[in-house]
Design an enzyme around this catalytic site. Structure first.
Site, PDB file in Angstrom:
ATOM      1  N   ASP A  94       0.822  -1.215   0.000  1.00  0.00           N
ATOM      2  CA  ASP A  94       0.000   0.000   0.000  1.00  0.00           C
ATOM      3  C   ASP A  94       0.857   1.267   0.000  1.00  0.00           C
ATOM      4  O   ASP A  94       1.957   1.276   0.555  1.00  0.00           O
ATOM      5  CB  ASP A  94      -0.925  -0.024   1.230  1.00  0.00           C
ATOM      6  N   GLY A  95       0.319   2.315  -0.605  1.00  0.00           N
ATOM      7  CA  GLY A  95       0.966   3.632  -0.543  1.00  0.00           C
ATOM      8  C   GLY A  95       1.531   4.144  -1.863  1.00  0.00           C
ATOM      9  O   GLY A  95       2.210   5.168  -1.872  1.00  0.00           O
ATOM     10  N   HIS A 146       2.317   3.648  -9.067  1.00  0.00           N
ATOM     11  CA  HIS A 146       2.102   2.230  -9.409  1.00  0.00           C
ATOM     12  C   HIS A 146       3.287   1.677 -10.205  1.00  0.00           C
ATOM     13  O   HIS A 146       3.733   0.551  -9.981  1.00  0.00           O
ATOM     14  CB  HIS A 146       0.810   2.051 -10.196  1.00  0.00           C
ATOM     15  N   ASN A 165     -11.115  -2.288  -5.047  1.00  0.00           N
ATOM     16  CA  ASN A 165     -10.361  -1.427  -5.966  1.00  0.00           C
ATOM     17  C   ASN A 165     -11.072  -1.237  -7.316  1.00  0.00           C
ATOM     18  O   ASN A 165     -10.744  -0.318  -8.066  1.00  0.00           O
ATOM     19  CB  ASN A 165      -8.935  -1.956  -6.192  1.00  0.00           C
ATOM     20  N   TRP A 166     -12.080  -2.078  -7.597  1.00  0.00           N
ATOM     21  CA  TRP A 166     -12.881  -1.878  -8.821  1.00  0.00           C
ATOM     22  C   TRP A 166     -13.626  -0.548  -8.762  1.00  0.00           C
ATOM     23  O   TRP A 166     -14.096  -0.045  -9.776  1.00  0.00           O
ATOM     24  CB  TRP A 166     -13.889  -3.013  -9.021  1.00  0.00           C
ATOM     25  N   GLU A 196       1.230 -13.297  12.382  1.00  0.00           N
ATOM     26  CA  GLU A 196       1.829 -12.154  13.081  1.00  0.00           C
ATOM     27  C   GLU A 196       1.676 -10.945  12.160  1.00  0.00           C
ATOM     28  O   GLU A 196       1.947 -11.037  10.961  1.00  0.00           O
ATOM     29  CB  GLU A 196       3.315 -12.415  13.360  1.00  0.00           C
TER      30      GLU A 196
END
Ligand code: IPE
Ligand code: IPE
Ligand code: MG
Length: 243
Positions: free
Chosen positions: A17-18, A34, A65-66, A204
């Protein structure tokens, strides 16, 4: 550096992410993020092979995300096809088996075809299984499992009394994967965003503030070293684990 190579996660999963924020910070369009995110994928895959991690699962596109702008979705799909083409030789070289999880039928045909081709060609590779979660949602996966099981019950293939955790496992997209040991999410968000809900029951969790395009080998090592220091009790007491 990782000193103890014996105690590595068998199944590492990452919520990458990010990308958008990384690009925006540089005054660029999200798409630029991206593109650079792919370089981070290459680095992490390479290092996972180096460390001999057996299963690496990457969250690349969620069912939610669609809902993004069509233009961004289009670019993501194009980048995906190009990466599959560009990385194909490296997958063979490193004996990586490609796997996908998600509602694959929803992907553009060109993406589906490329995935099918690479999966077929890498099926006998046994160094590492690289799973891409594409058009993936944990709830969608569980709903699809319920549906498959209901149909089997209706057709007398299985009796309702037989339904247990292992039968559920066998009907998930992840039927051939072990449970997740370590789940990393980058970008500072502390949420699961519908990723592997069933499979992370005892994983974890590790949250990194680094934005995905900046994530590198050093960050991966830091996460793994942190994981190695934890005591995984699975409900038992510490004392029981020492016995
Ligand atoms: C992750 O980066 C990549 C995908 C979800 C496809 P984002 O695109 O979510 O980037 P941020 O979170 O908006 O910065
Ligand atoms: C999760 O990231 C999905 C992927 C990394 C593919 P998002 O950026 O879509 O998640 P939210 O919407 O911030 O929770
Ligand atoms: Mg995001």
């Amino acid at each position: 550096m990782i000193d103890n190579k014996n105690h590595l996660p068998n199944h590492l999963a990452i919520i990458m992410d990010g990308n958008g924020r990384w690009a925006e910070q540089k005054g660029k369009k999200r798409i630029f993020g991206h593109k650079n995110g792919i370089k981070a994928v290459q680095k992490v895959v390479e290092e996972a092979v180096e460390l001999k991690i057996r299963y690496l699962t990457l969250y690349a596109f969620s069912t939610e995300n669609w809902n993004r702008p069509r233009e961004e979705i289009g670019v993501l799909m194009k980048l995906l096809v190009n990466s599959l083409k560009n990385e194909f030789e490296k997958l063979l070289e490193n004996r990586i088996k490609l796997n996908v999880i998600g509602n694959i039928d929803q992907l553009p045909k060109i993406v589906q075809d490329e995935l099918k081709y690479v999966i077929k060609k890498t099926i006998n590779n046994n160094q590492m299984t690289l799973t891409l979660a594409l058009s993936y949602g944990g709830r969608e996966e569980i709903a699809s499992t319920f549906k498959q099981l209901a149909i089997k019950v209706k057709n007398n293939i299985i009796s309702p009394e037989k339904i247990d955790q292992s039968i559920i496992n066998e009907h998930l997209y992840t039927q051939n994967l072990p449970d997740v040991d370590l789940l990393i999410r980058t970008s500072g968000e502390k949420r699961i965003s519908n990723f592997l809900l069933w499979q992370i029951a005892y994983a974890e969790l590790y949250f990194s503030k680094v934005l995905w395009p900046d994530f590198n080998k050093r960050h991966l090592h830091k996460a793994i070293i942190n994981y190695q220091k934890r005591e995984r009790r699975f409900g038992k007491t510490s004392e029981q684990l020492l016995r």
